[in-house]
Design a protein around this motif. Structure first.
Motif, PDB file in Angstrom:
ATOM      1  N   ASP A 165      80.457  18.518 120.477  1.00 21.85           N
ATOM      2  CA  ASP A 165      79.829  19.641 121.204  1.00 21.85           C
ATOM      3  C   ASP A 165      80.001  20.898 120.347  1.00 21.85           C
ATOM      4  OD1 ASP A 165      78.893  21.565 122.923  1.00 21.85           O
ATOM      5  OD2 ASP A 165      80.252  21.064 124.580  1.00 21.85           O
ATOM      6  N   LYS A 166      79.010  21.119 119.478  1.00 24.30           N
ATOM      7  CA  LYS A 166      79.109  22.205 118.487  1.00 24.30           C
ATOM      8  C   LYS A 166      79.252  23.575 119.125  1.00 24.30           C
ATOM      9  CE  LYS A 166      78.596  19.458 115.010  1.00 24.30           C
ATOM     10  NZ  LYS A 166      79.743  19.073 114.243  1.00 24.30           N
ATOM     11  N   LYS A 167      78.550  23.804 120.219  1.00 20.73           N
ATOM     12  CA  LYS A 167      78.614  25.124 120.860  1.00 20.73           C
ATOM     13  C   LYS A 167      80.004  25.374 121.443  1.00 20.73           C
ATOM     14  CE  LYS A 167      76.134  28.146 123.961  1.00 20.73           C
ATOM     15  NZ  LYS A 167      74.937  28.369 124.725  1.00 20.73           N
ATOM     16  N   ALA A 168      80.530  24.399 122.149  1.00 28.88           N
ATOM     17  CA  ALA A 168      81.867  24.539 122.748  1.00 28.88           C
ATOM     18  C   ALA A 168      82.920  24.655 121.646  1.00 28.88           C
ATOM     19  CB  ALA A 168      82.162  23.359 123.665  1.00 28.88           C
ATOM     20  N   LEU A 169      82.732  23.877 120.569  1.00 33.47           N
ATOM     21  CA  LEU A 169      83.677  23.920 119.450  1.00 33.47           C
ATOM     22  C   LEU A 169      83.679  25.312 118.819  1.00 33.47           C
ATOM     23  CD1 LEU A 169      85.617  22.395 117.558  1.00 33.47           C
ATOM     24  CD2 LEU A 169      83.623  21.868 116.141  1.00 33.47           C
ATOM     25  N   ASN A 170      82.506  25.889 118.615  1.00 29.13           N
ATOM     26  CA  ASN A 170      82.426  27.219 118.010  1.00 29.13           C
ATOM     27  C   ASN A 170      83.083  28.263 118.913  1.00 29.13           C
ATOM     28  OD1 ASN A 170      81.570  29.015 115.886  1.00 29.13           O
ATOM     29  ND2 ASN A 170      80.148  29.841 117.397  1.00 29.13           N
ATOM     30  N   ILE A 171      82.881  28.149 120.224  1.00 25.38           N
ATOM     31  CA  ILE A 171      83.508  29.106 121.156  1.00 25.38           C
ATOM     32  C   ILE A 171      85.028  28.981 121.084  1.00 25.38           C
ATOM     33  CG2 ILE A 171      83.824  29.675 123.607  1.00 25.38           C
ATOM     34  CD1 ILE A 171      80.814  28.944 123.962  1.00 25.38           C
ATOM     35  N   GLN A 193      87.713  31.790 119.710  1.00 22.23           N
ATOM     36  CA  GLN A 193      88.869  32.271 120.483  1.00 22.23           C
ATOM     37  C   GLN A 193      90.153  32.168 119.655  1.00 22.23           C
ATOM     38  OE1 GLN A 193      88.516  29.759 123.938  1.00 22.23           O
ATOM     39  NE2 GLN A 193      87.180  31.217 125.018  1.00 22.23           N
ATOM     40  N   LYS A 194      90.289  31.057 118.929  1.00 21.77           N
ATOM     41  CA  LYS A 194      91.475  30.885 118.066  1.00 21.77           C
ATOM     42  C   LYS A 194      91.504  31.973 116.981  1.00 21.77           C
ATOM     43  CE  LYS A 194      92.572  26.940 119.961  1.00 21.77           C
ATOM     44  NZ  LYS A 194      93.414  27.015 121.126  1.00 21.77           N
ATOM     45  N   LEU A 195      90.350  32.233 116.381  1.00 21.32           N
ATOM     46  CA  LEU A 195      90.273  33.232 115.327  1.00 21.32           C
ATOM     47  C   LEU A 195      90.574  34.627 115.869  1.00 21.32           C
ATOM     48  CD1 LEU A 195      89.771  33.435 112.313  1.00 21.32           C
ATOM     49  CD2 LEU A 195      87.346  33.750 112.778  1.00 21.32           C
ATOM     50  N   PHE A 196      90.080  34.920 117.077  1.00 18.82           N
ATOM     51  CA  PHE A 196      90.388  36.222 117.691  1.00 18.82           C
ATOM     52  C   PHE A 196      91.878  36.340 118.004  1.00 18.82           C
ATOM     53  CE2 PHE A 196      85.779  36.691 119.153  1.00 18.82           C
ATOM     54  CZ  PHE A 196      85.504  37.621 118.166  1.00 18.82           C
ATOM     55  N   ALA A 197      92.509  35.233 118.412  1.00 20.41           N
ATOM     56  CA  ALA A 197      93.948  35.260 118.677  1.00 20.41           C
ATOM     57  C   ALA A 197      94.720  35.548 117.382  1.00 20.41           C
ATOM     58  CB  ALA A 197      94.400  33.927 119.286  1.00 20.41           C
ATOM     59  N   VAL A 198      94.256  34.970 116.284  1.00 23.24           N
ATOM     60  CA  VAL A 198      94.894  35.235 114.989  1.00 23.24           C
ATOM     61  C   VAL A 198      94.684  36.702 114.614  1.00 23.24           C
ATOM     62  CG1 VAL A 198      94.806  34.724 112.504  1.00 23.24           C
ATOM     63  CG2 VAL A 198      94.708  32.855 114.171  1.00 23.24           C
ATOM     64  N   ALA A 199      93.470  37.214 114.829  1.00 19.14           N
ATOM     65  CA  ALA A 199      93.141  38.591 114.442  1.00 19.14           C
ATOM     66  C   ALA A 199      93.899  39.612 115.273  1.00 19.14           C
ATOM     67  CB  ALA A 199      91.638  38.824 114.589  1.00 19.14           C
ATOM     68  N   THR A 200      93.998  39.384 116.561  1.00 12.33           N
ATOM     69  CA  THR A 200      94.593  40.405 117.445  1.00 12.33           C
ATOM     70  C   THR A 200      96.102  40.312 117.541  1.00 12.33           C
ATOM     71  OG1 THR A 200      94.155  39.010 119.381  1.00 12.33           O
ATOM     72  CG2 THR A 200      92.510  40.698 118.816  1.00 12.33           C
TER      73      THR A 200
END
Length: 191
Positions: A7-13, A17-24
């Protein structure tokens, strides 16, 4: 990871979220999940391009370090997380290629060697010789001076000078020889 990889769309979401957690919040657990998912894919991509497993591993490591350091620069409007990560990987590969193919610095390259500065006495002698030559040239008859100017300063051939001035070729040559003889005599007298 609880998301179905097909599920590419769910995977990208989820990855966003993981990338935003790393960023913030510099979330290490989120980064580990990003690393576990993208690390092998980046390594495979690099191995396919370079055909060198060790080099592919190094580039994957550098790519994932860049993902950690640049996580705050990710913008979802510009593409998926995977696109962003693989762009970083491609840029890492290009940077390595450029560094590997950069020519070595050659300190003897004429572009880097400063021009030799003449000693003061040599420069003085050269200026004095030039002044003597100018003074000697002032003693020449105007027609001989004109021949020297055309021949040496305008680099015209003797044939061209002959046509331009309407003089026979032999006359042009003999007047130039005469001018040289007078200059030589004038310069020797002043030495």
């Amino acid at each position: 990871m609880a998301v179905d990889p097909s599920d590419k769309k769910a995977l990208n979401i989820a990855m966003r979220q993981k990338l935003f957690a790393v960023a913030t919040s510099r979330d290490v657990a989120a980064f580990e999940e990003l690393f576990r998912y993208y690390g092998p894919r980046v390594r495979a991509y690099m191995a396919k391009l370079s055909r060198d497993g060790q080099f592919a591993e190094e580039l994957m490591q550098e790519t994932m370090v860049a993902v950690w350091n640049k996580a705050a620069q990710y913008s979802p409007d510009k593409g998926n997380v995977s696109t962003w990560i693989f762009t970083i990987a491609r840029n890492q590969r290009i940077d390595h290629w450029r560094k590997a193919n950069r020519p070595d610095f050659d300190p003897n390259d004429p572009a880097f060697v400063p021009a030799e500065i003449k000693p003061a006495d040599a420069a003085f002698d050269m200026n004095e010789d030039a002044d003597r030559l100018h003074r000697a040239m002032e003693t020449l008859p105007p027609e001989q001076l004109e021949l020297l100017r055309l021949s040496f300063f305008e680099e015209a051939s003797h044939g061209t000078i002959s046509e331009k001035l309407g003089l026979p070729l032999g006359t042009v040559k003999s007047r130039i020889r005469l001018a040289f003889a007078k200059l030589r005599t004038a310069l020797e007298d002043r030495s």
